[in-house]
Design a protein around this motif. Structure first.
Motif, PDB file in Angstrom:
ATOM      1  N   PHE A 109      66.692  59.556  37.412  1.00 59.80           N
ATOM      2  CA  PHE A 109      66.150  58.216  37.632  1.00 59.80           C
ATOM      3  C   PHE A 109      66.211  57.394  36.343  1.00 59.80           C
ATOM      4  O   PHE A 109      66.495  56.194  36.375  1.00 59.80           O
ATOM      5  CB  PHE A 109      64.707  58.296  38.133  1.00 59.80           C
ATOM      6  N   TYR A 110      65.926  58.034  35.226  1.00 67.00           N
ATOM      7  CA  TYR A 110      65.985  57.315  33.956  1.00 67.00           C
ATOM      8  C   TYR A 110      67.399  56.805  33.700  1.00 67.00           C
ATOM      9  O   TYR A 110      67.592  55.660  33.279  1.00 67.00           O
ATOM     10  CB  TYR A 110      65.524  58.217  32.807  1.00 67.00           C
ATOM     11  N   ASN A 111      68.396  57.633  33.971  1.00 71.25           N
ATOM     12  CA  ASN A 111      69.790  57.215  33.796  1.00 71.25           C
ATOM     13  C   ASN A 111      70.166  56.117  34.784  1.00 71.25           C
ATOM     14  O   ASN A 111      70.941  55.212  34.453  1.00 71.25           O
ATOM     15  CB  ASN A 111      70.727  58.413  33.959  1.00 71.25           C
ATOM     16  N   ASP A 127      68.623  59.407  47.367  1.00 75.96           N
ATOM     17  CA  ASP A 127      69.305  60.688  47.103  1.00 75.96           C
ATOM     18  C   ASP A 127      68.750  61.428  45.881  1.00 75.96           C
ATOM     19  O   ASP A 127      68.902  62.647  45.781  1.00 75.96           O
ATOM     20  CB  ASP A 127      70.801  60.467  46.903  1.00 75.96           C
ATOM     21  N   LEU A 128      68.120  60.702  44.945  1.00 77.55           N
ATOM     22  CA  LEU A 128      67.681  61.326  43.687  1.00 77.55           C
ATOM     23  C   LEU A 128      66.258  61.867  43.785  1.00 77.55           C
ATOM     24  O   LEU A 128      65.407  61.305  44.469  1.00 77.55           O
ATOM     25  CB  LEU A 128      67.758  60.314  42.538  1.00 77.55           C
ATOM     26  N   ASN A 129      66.003  62.955  43.035  1.00 77.13           N
ATOM     27  CA  ASN A 129      64.649  63.522  42.955  1.00 77.13           C
ATOM     28  C   ASN A 129      64.288  63.954  41.544  1.00 77.13           C
ATOM     29  O   ASN A 129      63.189  64.448  41.314  1.00 77.13           O
ATOM     30  CB  ASN A 129      64.520  64.737  43.890  1.00 77.13           C
ATOM     31  N   GLN A 161      75.622  48.748  42.997  1.00 79.02           N
ATOM     32  CA  GLN A 161      75.754  47.942  44.206  1.00 79.02           C
ATOM     33  C   GLN A 161      74.847  48.441  45.329  1.00 79.02           C
ATOM     34  O   GLN A 161      74.238  47.651  46.038  1.00 79.02           O
ATOM     35  CB  GLN A 161      77.210  47.923  44.682  1.00 79.02           C
ATOM     36  N   ASN A 162      74.757  49.752  45.511  1.00 78.71           N
ATOM     37  CA  ASN A 162      73.936  50.332  46.582  1.00 78.71           C
ATOM     38  C   ASN A 162      72.774  51.109  45.973  1.00 78.71           C
ATOM     39  O   ASN A 162      72.707  52.332  46.071  1.00 78.71           O
ATOM     40  CB  ASN A 162      74.795  51.232  47.469  1.00 78.71           C
ATOM     41  N   LEU A 163      71.878  50.375  45.375  1.00 85.10           N
ATOM     42  CA  LEU A 163      70.794  50.996  44.620  1.00 85.10           C
ATOM     43  C   LEU A 163      69.850  51.788  45.515  1.00 85.10           C
ATOM     44  O   LEU A 163      69.377  52.864  45.135  1.00 85.10           O
ATOM     45  CB  LEU A 163      70.028  49.913  43.851  1.00 85.10           C
ATOM     46  N   PHE A 164      69.574  51.281  46.697  1.00 81.38           N
ATOM     47  CA  PHE A 164      68.623  51.952  47.581  1.00 81.38           C
ATOM     48  C   PHE A 164      69.097  53.349  47.962  1.00 81.38           C
ATOM     49  O   PHE A 164      68.327  54.319  47.889  1.00 81.38           O
ATOM     50  CB  PHE A 164      68.384  51.120  48.847  1.00 81.38           C
ATOM     51  N   SER A 165      70.355  53.482  48.374  1.00 80.54           N
ATOM     52  CA  SER A 165      70.864  54.795  48.793  1.00 80.54           C
ATOM     53  C   SER A 165      70.854  55.772  47.629  1.00 80.54           C
ATOM     54  O   SER A 165      70.603  56.970  47.813  1.00 80.54           O
ATOM     55  CB  SER A 165      72.278  54.661  49.362  1.00 80.54           C
ATOM     56  N   LYS A 166      71.071  55.285  46.413  1.00 79.22           N
ATOM     57  CA  LYS A 166      71.039  56.160  45.239  1.00 79.22           C
ATOM     58  C   LYS A 166      69.611  56.644  44.977  1.00 79.22           C
ATOM     59  O   LYS A 166      69.394  57.818  44.644  1.00 79.22           O
ATOM     60  CB  LYS A 166      71.579  55.416  44.016  1.00 79.22           C
ATOM     61  N   ILE A 167      68.651  55.763  45.151  1.00 83.45           N
ATOM     62  CA  ILE A 167      67.242  56.129  44.957  1.00 83.45           C
ATOM     63  C   ILE A 167      66.808  57.187  45.979  1.00 83.45           C
ATOM     64  O   ILE A 167      66.108  58.139  45.636  1.00 83.45           O
ATOM     65  CB  ILE A 167      66.351  54.871  45.036  1.00 83.45           C
TER      66      ILE A 167
END
Length: 423
Positions: free
Chosen positions: A303-305, A296-298, A288-294
Motif C-alpha cells: 500500500f505504501y508503494n 487486491d492488496l493486503n 488508472q484503476n486505483l480501486f481494483s488495485k486497492i
C-alpha cells in the motif's frame, strides 16, 4: 432510575430468578426474556414465561412505575394488548387490558442485588468527570477491554460503510468514483476534508479518467475547481494552469459554485491544499484503476508503494503560487498513507466485501493491527486511564467508544460499563 437500567436487568437476568412472584403473589418462571425491541412497541417481543404454572408467550413491557402505562397511553394502543408481563421498578397502580383483565406485574426492586444497584448509581453519578467510569476504568480486565474494542472497531466500520453506500447510490454504483471522493476527503485531512469532498463531487469521475495521463491538466482541473486559479499571479506555471483550466471548464461545462473555500490558516506548509491537491492529481496520473488495485492488496508495504506519489516539479520549490522555497521532494509520507489506510482503504474494502456477501473481517483486523495508533486528545485521555492504544484498531475503537457510548452515557450498552455494574 433510568428505564434503560431496568431493560438491562431484565435482558441480562440480573435478578434473583429463583423466587420471582407477581405483585399478586403468583410464581413467575422466566423461560425466555424475549427479543429486545429498540423501536416502537413493547420493549421485549416473544417472551416465554410461566405465571402460576400456566405457560404464556407474548410481549413484556418495562416501566419505572406501573402508572407509566397510562402516562404513555398504552391502554389505548393495540400493540400492547399482547403484553403478558408488566415489569416495573415501583408498583403504584394496577394495569388492565382493554377487556379489563389485569396484566401481571413484576416489581423489580424486590429482586435486585443491593451491590449491583450501588454500582449502577456510582457509575451514573459521575457525569461531571470526563467519562462516567473514569475512576474505575483501570479495574476492568484487559481481556474484556480488548474484546470490546475489537467489536467497537467493527461497529465503526459498519457506520462508515453506510456512508460509502450513500455515495454509491449517488454515483450509480461507481466504486472508482466513491474511492476518489473518499481519498479527496483523506487528502483534505481535518481542516479541509469537507472542502476536498465538495471539490471531488463537483467533477464527474469520468473526467478524471480522461485526463489521467496528463498531469498538468489533472492539476489544473483540481486547482481550478478549488478556486485557486482566480488571482492574477505573474507566475509562468500559474498562468499555464489558468489556461488549461479555462479550456477544460469550457470543454466539460464545469462549474465550482458548490465547492467550499480551501483553508491555509493554522496548517503546516506540507499540508497546504496546494500540496495535497498536487499529490492527489499525481496519484491518479500514476494509477488508472486505483480501486481494483486497492481491493487486491493486503500488505502495508504494498500500500505504501501504491500511494507513493509526489507533487509536480513546480511544488518542489513552492508551497504557494509565486513564492519560492527551499527545494524539497514532497512525496506522500508514511503517516499520511497510514491515515488513508485507516479512513479510506480499510472502510471501502469492508463495504465492498459486504456488498458482495463476503467477509474479510479477519484480513482487515490483521491489517489495522499493524498500523500505529493515532494521536489525538481522546486517545491520550484513555491511555492516561489505562495504556491500551497499541495499534490503530484500538485508537479507532476508542474514538467509537467515546463518541457513541461515553459521551451519550450509554454505559448499559457498553461491555466495560456492564462489567463495572456487575462486579
Amino acid at each position: 432510575m433510568q428505564e434503560a437500567f431496568l431493560h438491562y436487568l431484565w435482558k441480562y437476568k440480573k435478578l434473583d430468578l429463583s423466587r420471582l412472584t407477581t405483585t399478586a403473589g403468583e410464581t413467575i418462571v422466566v423461560k425466555s426474556v424475549g427479543q429486545h425491541n429498540l423501536l416502537a412497541g413493547p420493549d421485549f417481543f416473544n417472551a416465554q414465561i410461566e405465571i402460576a404454572g400456566q405457560h404464556w408467550a407474548g410481549n413484556v413491557e418495562i416501566h419505572t412505575a406501573s402508572s407509566d402505562w397510562f402516562l404513555h397511553n398504552h391502554e389505548q394502543d393495540k400493540a400492547y394488548q399482547n403484553v403478558i408481563l408488566h415489569v416495573v421498578w415501583e408498583h403504584d397502580t394496577e394495569v388492565f387490558r382493554k377487556n379489563n383483565t389485569p396484566i401481571p406485574t413484576l416489581q423489580l426492586k424486590n429482586y435486585v442485588n443491593p451491590q449491583l444497584l450501588s454500582n449502577y448509581k456510582q457509575l451514573f453519578n459521575n457525569k461531571s468527570t470526563w467519562i462516567n467510569c473514569e475512576s474505575q476504568f483501570h479495574t476492568v480486565s484487559e481481556f474484556i477491554v480488548n474484546n470490546w474494542l475489537e467489536r467497537l472497531y467493527l461497529e465503526r466500520l459498519e457506520r462508515k460503510s453506510k456512508i460509502i453506500n450513500e455515495l454509491l447510490v449517488q454515483s450509480k454504483n461507481n466504486w472508482e468514483a466513491v474511492l476518489f471522493t473518499l481519498l479527496a476527503k483523506g487528502f483534505g485531512q481535518k481542516i479541509n476534508n469537507e472542502a476536498f469532498v465538495s471539490l471531488a463531487q463537483s467533477v464527474n469521475f469520468s473526467i478524471i479518467r480522461k485526463l489521467h495521463s496528463n498531469p498538468i491538466q489533472l492539476e489544473a482541473l483540481l486547482f481550478g475547481q478549488a478556486g485557486l486559479l482566480e488571482d492574477n499571479h505573474q507566475d509562468a506555471y500559474y498562468i499555464q494552469l489558468q489556461k488549461e483550466y479555462k479550456f477544460l471548464k469550457q470543454k466539460f461545462q464545469l462549474n465550482n459554485q458548490g465547492v467550499l473555500p480551501m483553508q491555509f490558516f493554522k496548517l503546516r506548509p506540507p499540508n497546504f491544499p496546494t500540496i495535497r491537491l498536487s499529490q492527489l492529481a499525481m496519484l491518479y496520473n500514476k494509477h488508472q484503476n486505483l480501486f481494483s488495485k486497492i481491493i487486491d492488496l493486503n500488505d502495508i508495504e504494498a500500500f505504501y508503494n501504491l500511494f507513493k506519489a509526489e507533487t509536480t516539479p513546480y511544488w518542489k520549490t513552492h508551497y504557494t503560487f509565486g513564492k519560492t522555497s527551499k527545494q524539497v521532494s514532497k512525496t506522500i509520507s508514511k503517516p499520511m498513507v497510514y491515515l488513508l489506510l485507516i479512513n479510506t482503504v480499510i472502510p471501502i474494502k469492508f463495504a465492498y466485501a459486504k456488498q458482495h456477501a463476503a467477509s474479510n473481517n479477519e484480513e482487515l483486523l490483521k491489517l489495522i493491527q499493524q498500523l500505529p495508533p493515532e494521536k489525538n486528545s481522546i486517545i491520550t485521555a484513555y491511555n492516561n486511564l489505562q495504556p491500551i492504544a497499541k495499534s490503530a484498531l484500538q485508537s479507532q475503537a476508542l474514538i467509537q467508544l467515546k463518541t457513541e457510548y461515553c459521551d451519550k452515557h450509554k454505559c448499559l450498552f457498553c461491555a466495560i460499563g456492564n462489567n463495572l455494574i456487575s462486579q
